[in-house]
Design a protein around this motif. Structure first.
Motif, PDB file in Angstrom:
ATOM      1  N   TYR A 250       0.870  -1.170   0.000  1.00  0.00           N
ATOM      2  CA  TYR A 250       0.000   0.000   0.000  1.00  0.00           C
ATOM      3  C   TYR A 250       0.914   1.229   0.000  1.00  0.00           C
ATOM      4  O   TYR A 250       1.566   1.521   1.017  1.00  0.00           O
ATOM      5  CB  TYR A 250      -0.914   0.012   1.228  1.00  0.00           C
ATOM      6  CG  TYR A 250      -1.928  -1.104   1.247  1.00  0.00           C
ATOM      7  CD1 TYR A 250      -3.166  -0.950   0.627  1.00  0.00           C
ATOM      8  CD2 TYR A 250      -1.654  -2.314   1.877  1.00  0.00           C
ATOM      9  CE1 TYR A 250      -4.109  -1.981   0.645  1.00  0.00           C
ATOM     10  CE2 TYR A 250      -2.589  -3.339   1.895  1.00  0.00           C
ATOM     11  CZ  TYR A 250      -3.802  -3.166   1.279  1.00  0.00           C
ATOM     12  OH  TYR A 250      -4.728  -4.187   1.297  1.00  0.00           O
TER      13      TYR A 250
ATOM     14  N   PHE B 155       1.436   5.388  -0.632  1.00  0.00           N
ATOM     15  CA  PHE B 155       0.671   6.633  -0.524  1.00  0.00           C
ATOM     16  C   PHE B 155       1.543   7.791  -1.009  1.00  0.00           C
ATOM     17  O   PHE B 155       2.623   8.043  -0.456  1.00  0.00           O
ATOM     18  CB  PHE B 155       0.234   6.853   0.924  1.00  0.00           C
ATOM     19  CG  PHE B 155      -0.388   5.626   1.543  1.00  0.00           C
ATOM     20  CD1 PHE B 155      -1.664   5.230   1.188  1.00  0.00           C
ATOM     21  CD2 PHE B 155       0.330   4.847   2.446  1.00  0.00           C
ATOM     22  CE1 PHE B 155      -2.223   4.089   1.743  1.00  0.00           C
ATOM     23  CE2 PHE B 155      -0.221   3.712   2.998  1.00  0.00           C
ATOM     24  CZ  PHE B 155      -1.511   3.321   2.651  1.00  0.00           C
TER      25      PHE B 155
ATOM     26  N   THR C 198      -4.342  12.467  -2.186  1.00  0.00           N
ATOM     27  CA  THR C 198      -3.315  11.419  -2.171  1.00  0.00           C
ATOM     28  C   THR C 198      -3.654  10.307  -3.151  1.00  0.00           C
ATOM     29  O   THR C 198      -4.804   9.874  -3.240  1.00  0.00           O
ATOM     30  CB  THR C 198      -3.192  10.829  -0.746  1.00  0.00           C
ATOM     31  OG1 THR C 198      -2.949  11.881   0.182  1.00  0.00           O
ATOM     32  CG2 THR C 198      -2.063   9.816  -0.674  1.00  0.00           C
TER      33      THR C 198
ATOM     34  N   VAL D 177      -3.344   6.472  -3.817  1.00  0.00           N
ATOM     35  CA  VAL D 177      -3.170   5.246  -3.034  1.00  0.00           C
ATOM     36  C   VAL D 177      -3.099   4.085  -4.019  1.00  0.00           C
ATOM     37  O   VAL D 177      -4.008   3.899  -4.834  1.00  0.00           O
ATOM     38  CB  VAL D 177      -4.330   5.029  -2.042  1.00  0.00           C
ATOM     39  CG1 VAL D 177      -4.093   3.776  -1.222  1.00  0.00           C
ATOM     40  CG2 VAL D 177      -4.484   6.246  -1.139  1.00  0.00           C
TER      41      VAL D 177
ATOM     42  N   ASP E  92      -7.888   2.875   3.806  1.00  0.00           N
ATOM     43  CA  ASP E  92      -8.027   4.264   4.242  1.00  0.00           C
ATOM     44  C   ASP E  92      -7.313   4.490   5.574  1.00  0.00           C
ATOM     45  O   ASP E  92      -6.644   5.512   5.778  1.00  0.00           O
ATOM     46  CB  ASP E  92      -9.502   4.633   4.377  1.00  0.00           C
ATOM     47  CG  ASP E  92     -10.219   4.638   3.040  1.00  0.00           C
ATOM     48  OD1 ASP E  92      -9.540   4.475   2.003  1.00  0.00           O
ATOM     49  OD2 ASP E  92     -11.451   4.796   3.028  1.00  0.00           O
TER      50      ASP E  92
ATOM     51  N   CYS F   9      -3.713   4.773   5.051  1.00  0.00           N
ATOM     52  CA  CYS F   9      -3.407   6.052   4.396  1.00  0.00           C
ATOM     53  C   CYS F   9      -3.387   7.187   5.419  1.00  0.00           C
ATOM     54  O   CYS F   9      -2.451   7.997   5.444  1.00  0.00           O
ATOM     55  CB  CYS F   9      -4.437   6.336   3.302  1.00  0.00           C
ATOM     56  SG  CYS F   9      -4.175   7.906   2.442  1.00  0.00           S
TER      57      CYS F   9
ATOM     58  N   LYS G 202      -0.317   9.660   6.562  1.00  0.00           N
ATOM     59  CA  LYS G 202      -0.411  11.118   6.468  1.00  0.00           C
ATOM     60  C   LYS G 202      -0.124  11.778   7.816  1.00  0.00           C
ATOM     61  O   LYS G 202       0.467  12.863   7.866  1.00  0.00           O
ATOM     62  CB  LYS G 202      -1.792  11.515   5.949  1.00  0.00           C
ATOM     63  CG  LYS G 202      -2.026  11.090   4.503  1.00  0.00           C
ATOM     64  CD  LYS G 202      -3.404  11.454   4.008  1.00  0.00           C
ATOM     65  CE  LYS G 202      -3.493  12.923   3.652  1.00  0.00           C
ATOM     66  NZ  LYS G 202      -4.753  13.241   2.953  1.00  0.00           N
TER      67      LYS G 202
END
Length: 497
Positions: free
Chosen positions: A18, A20, A114, A116, A247, A250, A254
């Motif tokens: 994953y 980002f 963003t 992803v 999510d 992510c 962040k």
């Protein structure tokens, strides 16, 4: 047979990256993407080139990303022709027919500002733990190769072959450690993640690791999820957990990215503050000469004004990052609740630890640093105001001195003009130059004449009058009582009756 394979083999292992990557920035115009927005896709194409996967090395042609694209809550990026997911197979390795066949898929979305990407490599059957190294060939899925600007998480999901009906957490933890060793065995750069915590997702244990780096460009978050519950495979295949987990990861990245940015700005401010201290010490050793002092102050102002602006902008950035952390923490908490409430047994307290860390450490650290830096912002303003004040005073002194010099020059010119005028009046006797000067004596009855005597006498008198008039005018101008000045400058006299 099962006992012989226990702990050494895995069913259907898959490794999901994953990644980002920031695509929009608040400082840019609406719809404008950041300069390196496509770096993530370029890295995937380079990865496809290295692995000789045609679909992956041409992945950008399947992405639906307009040049001007505003920030949106959620959007799938891959073409509908692919059913929003790019699938591919690994080519067979020449001379290694015993290597199990691998395949994979790429899924990409935009989540607010963003990109992803979920890049998954998988084995379709049972393989040994040692074969996991081919899911991360030469460490190609590590941060230094992917260059995701905000960060990344690797998730390994597999069903272990274990003879025990209910294996202990210690046994599973040992297996997770060995899986990690196999994944990073062939990495070109040394990579040794540390164990963090553990919990349960969809009824099966999940172990958390990371490499403790603060820099998102070097940080790698890893989850090893071992399918040890009868319902886990079915629940995982349903995909209810997928978007909340993606999510969640992510928002986690962040938060860490924003904290790193805030810390970077704090260090930048400290350097600027040190430069300010140096400039302030220089104010105590200014040269005595006014011109040199003005030059030094003007040079200092040219340096300190941009520094003060940069200092203030860094503080603003830190406050923005603090707001970003708070916002993403709310989103993180919401997704964690969704993930906790899906079907299956969840024990996700280890993921809740980030919420506690944000409130007690990250936000607290930023608040403390802002409290240290804000007085410096005021000090910058005072320093600039002080320098400007000194410049204005010294400039006024220099202007007064220049005005005095100009006034003296004007007085000198007026005095010389008066002297010349007086001399010119006397010089009007120049007609006497050629008139003989006669003197007769009656007694001896003779006379004689000197042709230049009259001129010499007139010249001497003219020079004397000019010098005298110049001196008299000069002294009169100095004392403000020059009789030939403007009548408005002379005091009026009352008439006597």
């Amino acid at each position: 047979m099962l006992e012989q394979l226990s702990g050494e083999f895995l069913h259907y292992p898959k490794l999901s990256l994953y990644a980002f990557h920031l695509c929009h920035d608040m400082a840019l115009a609406e719809g404008e993407r950041v300069e390196d927005a496509d770096v993530l896709w370029q890295r995937f194409e380079e990865l496809g080139e290295s692995l000789d996967i045609l679909a992956l090395k041409t992945c950008r042609q399947w992405l639906n990303i307009p040049e001007q694209q505003a920030t949106i809550a959620f959007r799938e990026l891959l073409s509908e022709e692919l059913d929003r997911c790019l699938s591919f197979h690994f080519p067979e390795v020449e001379g290694k027919s015993d290597t199990p066949r691998r395949n994979g898929e790429l899924y990409a979305v935009q989540l607010h500002d963003t990109y992803v990407a979920d890049l998954t490599f998988r084995y379709p059957g049972m393989v040994s733990v040692a074969e996991l190294t081919h899911l991360n060939p030469e460490g190609m899925l590590l941060p230094d190769r992917i260059s995701a600007s905000i960060g990344q998480t690797l998730v390994l999901f597999a069903k272990p072959v274990i003879a025990e009906e209910s294996p202990s957490l210690a046994t599973l933890r040992d297996l997770a450690d060995r899986c990690l060793q196999a994944l990073f065995r062939d990495a070109q750069t040394p990579f040794s993640p540390s164990y963090r915590a553990q919990g349960k997702l969809l009824g099966s244990p999940i172990f958390e690791y990371d490499n403790e780096s603060e820099n998102p460009a070097q940080y790698c978050h890893i989850l090893v999820w071992l399918d040890c519950h009868p319902d886990t495979a079915t629940l995982e295949a349903s995909g209810d957990y997928y978007h909340p987990l993606m999510d969640l990861l992510c928002y986690r990245s962040k938060i860490r990215f924003s904290y790193h940015q805030a810390r970077t700005r704090y260090r930048d401010c400290r350097q600027l503050y040190h430069q300010l201290e140096t400039l302030m010490k220089g104010l105590q050793t200014l040269p005595e000469d006014t011109a040199e002092k003005l030059t030094v102050l003007q040079d200092s102002l040219l340096k300190i004004n941009p520094q003060a602006f940069t200092y203030a902008s860094h503080i603003r950035d830190m406050e923005d990052q603090r707001t970003t952390i708070i916002t993403n923490l709310k989103n993180y908490t919401t997704r964690l609740e969704e993930l906790t409430n899906i079907a299956g047994k969840q024990e996700l307290s280890f993921l809740q630890g980030l919420s506690y860390e944000c409130r007690s450490k990250l936000l607290g650290q930023i608040d403390t640093e802002l409290n240290y830096l804000k007085p410096g912002n005021t000090l910058f303003g005072h320093c600039i105001a002080t320098m400007r004040g000194i410049v204005e005073v010294e400039q006024a002194k220099m202007n007064n001195k220049q005005q005095q010099t100009n006034q003296d020059l004007q007085n000198e010119i007026q005095a010389v003009g008066v002297g010349i005028a007086a001399g010119a009046i006397v010089a009007s006797n120049s007609a006497l130059i050629f008139q003989p000067w006669k003197r007769e004596r009656e007694i001896f009855e003779f006379s004689f004449s000197w042709p230049f005597v009259g001129f010499i006498i007139a010249l001497v008198i003219s020079v004397f009058c000019s010098v005298g008039a110049w001196y008299w005018a000069k002294e009169g101008i100095k004392q403000g009582r020059f009789p030939f000045g403007d009548a408005r400058e002379r005091p009026s006299k009352k008439l006597k009756r």
